[in-house]
Design a protein around this motif. Structure first.
Motif, mmCIF file in Angstrom:
data_model
loop_
_atom_site.group_PDB
_atom_site.id
_atom_site.type_symbol
_atom_site.label_atom_id
_atom_site.label_comp_id
_atom_site.label_asym_id
_atom_site.label_seq_id
_atom_site.Cartn_x
_atom_site.Cartn_y
_atom_site.Cartn_z
ATOM 1 N N LEU A 443 0.841 -1.196 0.000
ATOM 2 C CA LEU A 443 0.000 0.000 0.000
ATOM 3 C C LEU A 443 0.877 1.246 0.000
ATOM 4 O O LEU A 443 1.905 1.312 0.670
ATOM 5 C CB LEU A 443 -0.919 0.004 1.222
ATOM 6 N N ASP A 444 0.475 2.248 -0.779
ATOM 7 C CA ASP A 444 1.309 3.434 -0.961
ATOM 8 C C ASP A 444 1.623 4.142 0.346
ATOM 9 O O ASP A 444 2.697 4.704 0.515
ATOM 10 C CB ASP A 444 0.617 4.418 -1.915
ATOM 11 N N ALA A 445 0.677 4.132 1.276
ATOM 12 C CA ALA A 445 0.878 4.845 2.547
ATOM 13 C C ALA A 445 0.977 3.867 3.712
ATOM 14 O O ALA A 445 0.523 4.158 4.815
ATOM 15 C CB ALA A 445 -0.267 5.829 2.787
ATOM 16 N N ALA A 446 1.603 2.710 3.465
ATOM 17 C CA ALA A 446 1.704 1.701 4.523
ATOM 18 C C ALA A 446 2.477 2.217 5.723
ATOM 19 O O ALA A 446 2.177 1.868 6.864
ATOM 20 C CB ALA A 446 2.372 0.436 3.979
ATOM 21 N N ALA A 447 3.494 3.023 5.483
ATOM 22 C CA ALA A 447 4.318 3.551 6.574
ATOM 23 C C ALA A 447 4.567 5.033 6.352
ATOM 24 O O ALA A 447 4.748 5.484 5.221
ATOM 25 C CB ALA A 447 5.637 2.793 6.670
ATOM 26 N N LEU A 448 4.559 5.770 7.438
ATOM 27 C CA LEU A 448 4.800 7.208 7.407
ATOM 28 C C LEU A 448 6.221 7.478 7.884
ATOM 29 O O LEU A 448 6.603 7.067 8.985
ATOM 30 C CB LEU A 448 3.795 7.920 8.316
ATOM 31 N N GLU A 449 7.027 8.117 7.027
ATOM 32 C CA GLU A 449 8.381 8.459 7.449
ATOM 33 C C GLU A 449 8.318 9.545 8.521
ATOM 34 O O GLU A 449 7.606 10.537 8.376
ATOM 35 C CB GLU A 449 9.209 8.950 6.258
ATOM 36 N N TRP A 450 9.079 9.343 9.593
ATOM 37 C CA TRP A 450 9.085 10.294 10.706
ATOM 38 C C TRP A 450 10.461 10.941 10.790
ATOM 39 O O TRP A 450 11.411 10.353 11.267
ATOM 40 C CB TRP A 450 8.754 9.587 12.023
ATOM 41 N N ARG A 451 10.566 12.184 10.293
ATOM 42 C CA ARG A 451 11.848 12.878 10.277
ATOM 43 C C ARG A 451 12.001 13.842 11.450
ATOM 44 O O ARG A 451 13.100 14.330 11.701
ATOM 45 C CB ARG A 451 12.018 13.645 8.962
ATOM 46 N N SER A 452 10.924 14.105 12.149
ATOM 47 C CA SER A 452 11.014 14.981 13.319
ATOM 48 C C SER A 452 11.615 14.208 14.486
ATOM 49 O O SER A 452 11.675 12.982 14.464
ATOM 50 C CB SER A 452 9.622 15.497 13.701
ATOM 51 N N PRO A 453 12.078 14.903 15.514
ATOM 52 C CA PRO A 453 12.597 14.192 16.697
ATOM 53 C C PRO A 453 11.540 13.239 17.255
ATOM 54 O O PRO A 453 10.368 13.602 17.403
ATOM 55 C CB PRO A 453 12.902 15.331 17.677
ATOM 56 N N TRP A 454 11.986 12.016 17.570
ATOM 57 C CA TRP A 454 11.027 11.020 18.038
ATOM 58 C C TRP A 454 10.400 11.420 19.360
ATOM 59 O O TRP A 454 9.305 10.975 19.699
ATOM 60 C CB TRP A 454 11.699 9.657 18.175
ATOM 61 N N GLN A 455 11.055 12.304 20.137
ATOM 62 C CA GLN A 455 10.513 12.725 21.426
ATOM 63 C C GLN A 455 9.173 13.442 21.284
ATOM 64 O O GLN A 455 8.372 13.450 22.224
ATOM 65 C CB GLN A 455 11.510 13.641 22.148
ATOM 66 N N TRP A 456 8.918 14.027 20.117
ATOM 67 C CA TRP A 456 7.617 14.665 19.919
ATOM 68 C C TRP A 456 6.484 13.662 20.066
ATOM 69 O O TRP A 456 5.376 14.018 20.485
ATOM 70 C CB TRP A 456 7.557 15.295 18.526
ATOM 71 N N LEU A 457 6.757 12.418 19.722
ATOM 72 C CA LEU A 457 5.716 11.396 19.814
ATOM 73 C C LEU A 457 5.349 11.078 21.260
ATOM 74 O O LEU A 457 4.274 10.540 21.518
ATOM 75 C CB LEU A 457 6.170 10.124 19.104
ATOM 76 N N LEU A 458 6.243 11.397 22.200
ATOM 77 C CA LEU A 458 5.915 11.196 23.612
ATOM 78 C C LEU A 458 4.772 12.115 24.037
ATOM 79 O O LEU A 458 4.091 11.850 25.032
ATOM 80 C CB LEU A 458 7.145 11.448 24.480
ATOM 81 N N VAL A 459 4.570 13.188 23.287
ATOM 82 C CA VAL A 459 3.441 14.091 23.536
ATOM 83 C C VAL A 459 2.255 13.735 22.648
ATOM 84 O O VAL A 459 1.110 13.683 23.099
ATOM 85 C CB VAL A 459 3.862 15.554 23.299
ATOM 86 N N LEU A 460 2.542 13.463 21.367
ATOM 87 C CA LEU A 460 1.465 13.218 20.412
ATOM 88 C C LEU A 460 0.741 11.898 20.668
ATOM 89 O O LEU A 460 -0.485 11.814 20.531
ATOM 90 C CB LEU A 460 2.026 13.224 18.989
ATOM 91 N N VAL A 461 1.492 10.848 21.038
ATOM 92 C CA VAL A 461 0.862 9.532 21.238
ATOM 93 C C VAL A 461 -0.143 9.547 22.381
ATOM 94 O O VAL A 461 -1.256 9.014 22.231
ATOM 95 C CB VAL A 461 1.939 8.447 21.443
ATOM 96 N N PRO A 462 0.169 10.123 23.564
ATOM 97 C CA PRO A 462 -0.869 10.187 24.604
ATOM 98 C C PRO A 462 -2.115 10.949 24.166
ATOM 99 O O PRO A 462 -3.241 10.564 24.523
ATOM 100 C CB PRO A 462 -0.162 10.900 25.769
ATOM 101 N N VAL A 463 -1.921 12.014 23.382
ATOM 102 C CA VAL A 463 -3.085 12.761 22.877
ATOM 103 C C VAL A 463 -3.911 11.871 21.955
ATOM 104 O O VAL A 463 -5.155 11.811 22.064
ATOM 105 C CB VAL A 463 -2.627 14.033 22.144
ATOM 106 N N ALA A 464 -3.221 11.167 21.033
ATOM 107 C CA ALA A 464 -3.932 10.267 20.128
ATOM 108 C C ALA A 464 -4.613 9.133 20.892
ATOM 109 O O ALA A 464 -5.739 8.733 20.569
ATOM 110 C CB ALA A 464 -2.954 9.697 19.097
ATOM 111 N N THR A 465 -3.938 8.618 21.919
ATOM 112 C CA THR A 465 -4.516 7.545 22.734
ATOM 113 C C THR A 465 -5.791 8.006 23.421
ATOM 114 O O THR A 465 -6.809 7.298 23.422
ATOM 115 C CB THR A 465 -3.497 7.075 23.783
ATOM 116 N N ALA A 466 -5.748 9.195 24.010
ATOM 117 C CA ALA A 466 -6.940 9.737 24.672
ATOM 118 C C ALA A 466 -8.085 9.909 23.683
ATOM 119 O O ALA A 466 -9.250 9.614 23.996
ATOM 120 C CB ALA A 466 -6.600 11.071 25.334
#
Length: 745
Positions: A443-466
């Motif tokens: 699939l064309d969008a099977a994976a999203l490249e993440w070029r930003s610092p991975w630490q940002w996900l420590l904030v974004l993932v809890p928001v997405a989880t909620a």
């Protein structure tokens, strides 16, 4: 809350172990003493309310003391002293992990982790039990866990803090048989391999990986597709494997009338047998611990499972502090924690409008994927968008494939035809898993490249989880958002890549080179393959290249040739061209050694070899240059009227040599020589006179590429440059007679 009070001590112990394994034994002793002192003080100050702090101090002291002791053992090892002297020694070795074959510079070699029992040199005879890594050529089928062999090799210091030496083996004798339990486990592993011989190549390789982690024959294509689909964990020994085995064994035990205490004993024996079968690697020991945590969760609930997980983390780190930095350990612990803490509340909300079994089937992969996302992004630079769906589709086949494969391995010891029957069933289940992995990864969008610092996900993932938990009890909203995501992955918005009119792409392959020139109809000329098969494979996939008309290796350094398997993956390669330093090849692909002055035209690509002028390495007059770099194949290329100078890794000696040939070197685009090292010829840059320059370098590389001196030189020449370490893939585009640069950063 009482069941969660072990979580802070476990996290502190984990962080401390990750730091201390690189800090030295003295620091470990200091930390242990401080922790013991603090624990004693807290016991007197707040004997009851300070229990969590006391537990934290105890766990920290235990892990710090274990780490310090292990580091001191290596630091003061006589074998490590011999390694510093680079002694040639005769060794008595015991295999710690099964040998693995790898390709380096196009040549197959073997690496095996060993326990050094004895080392004899001209004036030294040591009895020891140090760990080391050995490299050797030749076959390694007899180098399996527990077997001993003698070898002669040269020692060198190891960069790993838990090893005393690295051994370059010159010669070795045959391996002796191991103790009966290791030989028995090897017979079962071989039985699993034999049981699946009637099935296709991919299922035949996958079933042993599912059963006992034997992934030696799994192709690069399957590994890459499973990584994109979020199914990599299936090919590694994990708590899931053990849980499946335990469920079957205990189910059979109950049916046979075995009751409570007998079942626990049966489970313990099964865990030991599982570790022997899958090998006592740190990953397997970790998997056994996570499987035991799963059993604890079944018996005592999610809170009891969290407590067991915390104790398991502390215990594993005490036994092997280096697990703290292991990717498998990080992902396994976070996934298990996510399943124990997040899956139950998510499942309860889903149960309001769907059956319980369905709610659990959805909640478990969502919980595991969410919690693991920051770690996955940090490790791979990608976030899989299809992992949850792929795991849901593959899950029904995992247990049957694992059980049938194991049964087939056991039956093969008695009767190979009976083993084949079970192996065929296992292969059929594995084929479904492979189909899911391949289709999801395609699939064309099977994976999203993440070029930003991975630490940002420590904030974004809890928001997405909620947000996910909040909408999970609203069926219309939950189904609508899920369907929208699936449609976006299946038919993503047009990304504009590759851009129309592209004439060259510098692939982002890390610290290395890979350049793609379009030859028409999904074909290309590829110059160098970079250091990483996965990176160059992704780049060619993004460019929709399914045929390589010519593969050129400018020189045989690893950062230009080790990605070769990625070029081959799923593509046709018509021919390989190499320079005087050689390069990798494949048996069925014609290979040609370039000569100065020769030219070729392939589709829209016309190229002439302008260097090297000799058939052997160039002699570097300055003494600092690399002969292999200066022997790089240099191509003057024209693609639809755009002139490109592809300069390999040539340094000033070769650059001056090209100038002495009195050729027309003028080009519109220059591929920066040697990743932008400081060693460049100003006269060469003036002769090329390119307006645009592409620089292929790895992010935060150890060489400082591109060097400030190289950037200053281009600035003085009025050249504009783009860098793969900051811009990603770089496309040179020709539109209406104008040259543009489009990046995929």
């Amino acid at each position: 809350m009482h069941d969660l009070r072990m979580v802070p001590p476990a996290l502190v112990a984990w962080g401390a172990a990750a730091w201390l394994v690189t800090a030295g034994s003295r620091i470990g002793v200091v930390v242990a003493v401080i922790a013991v002192t603090a624990g004693a003080g807290l016991t007197r100050w707040r004997p009851r309310r300070g229990l969590v702090w006391v537990l934290t101090a105890v766990c920290l002291a235990a892990v710090a003391a274990s780490t310090a002791w292990r580091l001191a053992t290596v630091e003061h090892s006589p074998l490590a002293e011999l390694a510093v002297q680079r002694r040639l020694v005769t060794l008595d070795l015991e295999v710690r992990r099964d040998a693995r074959t790898f390709t380096h510079h196009g040549h197959e070699s073997v690496v095996v982790e060993v326990l050094v029992r004895r080392a004899v040199s001209r004036d030294v005879d040591l009895d020891t039990r140090d760990h080391a890594t050995a490299f050797l050529d030749g076959g390694a089928g007899d180098l399996v866990v527990g077997r001993r062999f003698t070898a002669t090799g040269r020692l060198a210091p190891s960069e790993a803090s838990d090893e005393a030496a690295v051994i370059d083996i010159v010669s070795r004798g045959p391996a002796d048989r191991a103790t009966w339990w290791w030989e028995a486990s090897e017979h079962v592993r071989e039985g699993v391999r034999q049981a699946v011989t009637p099935v296709g190549d991919e299922p035949e390789a996958l079933v042993p990986a599912l059963v006992d982690g034997d992934d030696g024959r799994v192709s690069d294509k399957v590994e890459e597709d499973f990584r994109r689909a979020g199914l990599t964990h299936l090919m590694a020994v994990s708590g899931t494997n053990l849980t499946i085995v335990l469920a079957v064994v205990m189910g059979v035990g109950r049916a046979a009338g075995v009751r409570r205490r007998g079942l626990w004993m049966l489970a313990a024996v099964s865990i030991i047998a599982f570790v022997l079968l899958a090998r006592p690697d740190p990953s397997v020991v970790r998997a056994a611990a996570m499987g035991a945590v799963g059993v604890a969760a079944l018996g005592f609930g999610a809170r009891g499972g969290v407590r067991a997980l915390a104790w398991a983390v502390v215990g594993l780190l005490f036994l092997d502090p280096w697990l703290s930095r292991s990717a498998g350990f990080i992902l396994s612990v976070t996934a298990t924690g996510g399943i124990l803490l997040l899956a139950p509340p998510l499942a309860r909300r889903l149960e309001r409008w769907m059956p319980r079994w369905c709610a659990l089937a959805i909640a478990v992969p969502i919980a595991a994927q969410l919690v693991c996302t920051p770690a996955i992004a940090a490790l791979s630079g990608e976030v899989s968008l299809v992992a949850v769906v792929a795991n849901l589709l593959a899950a029904p086949a995992v247990a049957p494939a694992t059980v049938a494969g194991l049964v087939g391995g056991l039956l093969a010891l008695v009767s190979l035809p009976l083993g084949h029957l079970a192996g065929i069933a296992a292969g059929a289940c594995a084929s479904w898993i492979l189909t899911v992995g391949h289709r999801a990864a395609a699939l064309d969008a099977a994976a999203l490249e993440w070029r930003s610092p991975w630490q940002w996900l420590l904030v974004l993932v809890p928001v997405a989880t909620a947000a996910i938990v909040a909408v999970s009890s609203r069926p219309v909203l939950f189904i609508g958002l899920s369907a929208g995501l699936l449609v976006a992955v299946w038919r993503p918005p047009e990304t504009g890549w590759p851009p129309d009119g592209w004439v060259m792409v510098a692939c982002d392959v890390g610290q290395g080179d890979a350049t793609v020139l379009p030859a028409g109809d999904g074909s290309a000329v590829v110059v160098d393959a970079g250091p990483d098969p996965t990176a160059v494979d992704r780049c060619l996939d993004r460019l929709d290249i399914d045929r390589v008309r010519l593969m050129v290796f400018t020189h045989a350094h690893a950062d230009h040739v080790d990605g070769w398997p990625g070029v081959l993956g799923g593509r046709t390669v018509d021919q390989v061209a190499v320079g005087p330093t050689g390069g990798p090849a494949a048996a069925a692909i014609p290979r040609h050694v370039t000569a100065p002055g020769e030219s070729f035209t392939i589709g829209d690509v016309t190229a002439e070899v302008v260097w090297p002028v000799a058939t052997g390495p160039v002699r570097a007059s300055g003494g600092e240059g690399s002969a292999a770099n200066d022997a790089s194949v240099v191509l003057a290329v024209r693609v639809r009227g755009v002139r490109l100078m592809l300069s390999g890794d040539i340094e000033p000696d070769a650059q001056q040599g090209i100038l002495r040939e009195d050729r027309d070197l003028a080009a519109d685009v220059l591929k920066m020589p040697h990743h932008g090292s400081a060693r460049q010829s100003e006269a060469f840059f003036e002769a090329v006179g390119a307006r645009l320059v592409t620089i292929s370098a790895g992010e935060d590389n150890d060489y400082g590429h591109p060097a400030g001196a190289a950037l200053a030189l281009m600035r003085a020449q009025g050249m504009r440059w783009w860098r793969t370490d900051t811009d990603g893939d770089i496309a040179i585009v020709e539109r209406d007679g104008r040259l543009l640069v489009v990046t995929r950063g």
